[in-house]
Design an enzyme around this catalytic site. Sequence first.
Site, short mmCIF file in Angstrom:
data_model
loop_
_atom_site.label_atom_id
_atom_site.label_comp_id
_atom_site.label_asym_id
_atom_site.label_seq_id
_atom_site.Cartn_x
_atom_site.Cartn_y
_atom_site.Cartn_z
CB SER A 135 -8.48 1.79 5.73
OG SER A 135 -8.92 3.11 5.56
CB SER A 178 -7.58 4.15 2.84
OG SER A 178 -6.91 3.36 3.81
CE LYS A 193 -3.80 2.13 2.63
NZ LYS A 193 -4.69 2.01 3.82
#
Lengths: 430, 430
Positions: free
Chosen positions: B172, B148, B79
Amino acid sequence: MHTSTFLLNAGAAQLTRRLQSRDIQATTVVHACLERIAEREPALQAWTHVAADAALARARALDDSPIQGLLHGLPLGIKDIFDTWDMPTGYGSPIYAGHQPAADAASVALCREAGAVLLGKTVTTEFATFQAGPTRNPHNQAHTPGGSSSGSCAAVAASMVPLAFGSQTAASIIRPAAYCGVVGYKPSFGAIGRAGVKGLSDSLDTIGAIGREVEDVALLAACLSGNQRLLDLSFHHAPRVGLCRTAAWDSVAAETKATMAMVPAALEKAGATVVDVELPAGFASLPQAHIDIMAYEAARTLSDERLRHGQQLSAGLRGVIERGLQMPHAEYVAQLQLAAWARAQLPAIFENVDVLLAPSAAGEAPLFEEGTGDPQYCRAWTLLGLPCVHLPFARGPHGLPVGLQAVGKLHADHATLAAAAWLLPRLRQA
Amino acid sequence: MHTSTFLLNAGAAQLTRRLQSRDIQATTVVHACLERIAEREPALQAWTHVAADAALARARALDDSPIQGLLHGLPLGIKDIFDTWDMPTGYGSPIYAGHQPAADAASVALCREAGAVLLGKTVTTEFATFQAGPTRNPHNQAHTPGGSSSGSCAAVAASMVPLAFGSQTAASIIRPAAYCGVVGYKPSFGAIGRAGVKGLSDSLDTIGAIGREVEDVALLAACLSGNQRLLDLSFHHAPRVGLCRTAAWDSVAAETKATMAMVPAALEKAGATVVDVELPAGFASLPQAHIDIMAYEAARTLSDERLRHGQQLSAGLRGVIERGLQMPHAEYVAQLQLAAWARAQLPAIFENVDVLLAPSAAGEAPLFEEGTGDPQYCRAWTLLGLPCVHLPFARGPHGLPVGLQAVGKLHADHATLAAAAWLLPRLRQA
């Protein structure tokens, strides 16, 4: 008082009041700091970077602008594990020599917004651990200033700057504050955000402040935490104080025993209640729990440095990392559980006292060659996350500073600082 | 099974076993991933950076070297809020476009050491908050993948990579895992060190994993936490499951109600105990407490960005920051105290169950234009720090994935993952 003497001896809060009223100019204060640095820095080596030109330009701009905030015009020293977008940030390690971060640490940015003048970066030990930097104790250059906030404590003690950032994972604020004879404040765990500060241990790392008076460190914490109550430390009754010798009492030096012995008379005369507080037997295991948790987490936190730059880590730090990597996860969890048990005992321990007074260090600062001193007197309090304030008020046999730390209830930072502010002048007068 | 089909459908743990036995080569796995990326990425846009050449070179080196560790030869998606020394790291914000960190995040370095092949960086929303990136849902490109951890969940769901990093401050990991139909694991707060991961909220930010199976996410957590027990998820009795509809039950979609309704029969048939668990009334206030704490902390964490690059923050994030800066400190403290009260109720809530099953999201993924979905179903669990595992096992009316999250006791990550691993195949068969 002569202006230059005032500038060198005033605390940050006192300076700020005069800066806010335009009674003195930021430029004047910064000039006084820079002159003092020119005089003392060659011997003390408290700074990795002094941003003289930028600080003067900033001070001139602030003198010509409306009051920006709580720290308007106040020079600030930044421990060199805090990122700064406009100053190199080396984390006390050759791995990061000349490293220029892309952004300010959140706490640094908040100080800029509040009007602070960033005077420069102060020496830290290697990644805020044990390997000392070059900084010397301002009271006697043959001695260590302590670590890891070595430069911040030495710079404040030598009047090179009125206020500085520190951080504590074991004893890195309280111990150097004790050795240098300044006020050090480690807030409750979690009180101040750590973004942009080089980490060591997610469970322990805590941002704090070094100043001359309790109100100075409270001022910085108010800016960073948003807790405006910290700006008024008036205490509405005489505090109830617990003398807490801890399980390490046998190892403290005579000057610390003498300092503790003078407390009851000095405080009772002033109206405080003073009682002895004994900790539950299990608390004697907390320093080792702290050692283990810190090693386990630091070993993982410094993975990139170990894997890509292992030869540039000190042998001591490599040893801690090796131990942390070899420690079974179950042992780490057991130590976390011990800490959780101890936290559950705290309400009973603080039932009848506002703060504990406990040793900050064994005694006076050791010789420079002996390292930055024993952190064991702070390990348990840091592990428990309690707010701690070092109170400098005595001298040891070599004329070096000695004091005690006030330890408060978890998240009771206002009460702890208010009690500390009440205690310090009364202990100084004793 | 045909090799390429196997490679695309195998979980990370399964792949790792065959990589460890040299039954398949790292180069083969990486090639399969890169081919899949070439095919799917133009439509899905899950990656900010694909390090094809570096990944292939690394895979060749691993194929020619002894087994490095638990992740030998396994491709991994990172990420883009995790720092990488050899790949740009943009934190989902134009402020950091092209930013090249000096070091790996600690968790990234540990994966490299364990033999992982870093395939590239996956799309995150702006600073892991709300403003969506370009990523589309692999099951239907008209829909959001959630956020996210948008890119990590989409990439795993589309078989572009078997395992990826996520992080969760609100929802997220769990919510995008639900929308994309993959396993998402948010560990207990504090289980995995966060050094080098762009922070939002010191009290909430948690590193986790996205994979195909529960053993996959447990494998990554074992590498990062050092908890080797996570490598064996065998569960020695049928788990006791609490159905926990939460105070938000009225707002969930019909497909989530239907999914919850099928659980008792499916699990009781397999020998599990299933009971309803009602939360104390005060828990209904936890989502708002989470909102407030996150805003208060994020507002300070992103100080440098607000002060130097405010115009490059999205209007939504600026609004959150503004609210956080205006919130009185006493309100923030009161919300932290509510969370502490709720944590003290947890032993009673979990007295007779191993895990709770609760909604991961309202239902199927919303349309892309509607944003990354409502995080309210995760806020309380994140605030309490509990381990959560999204279990993907059903489909909604539009054919999009639906599931539930298993929520375990604080720090009981092994038990939570083991229960989840027991539950998932039985729920999939229902």
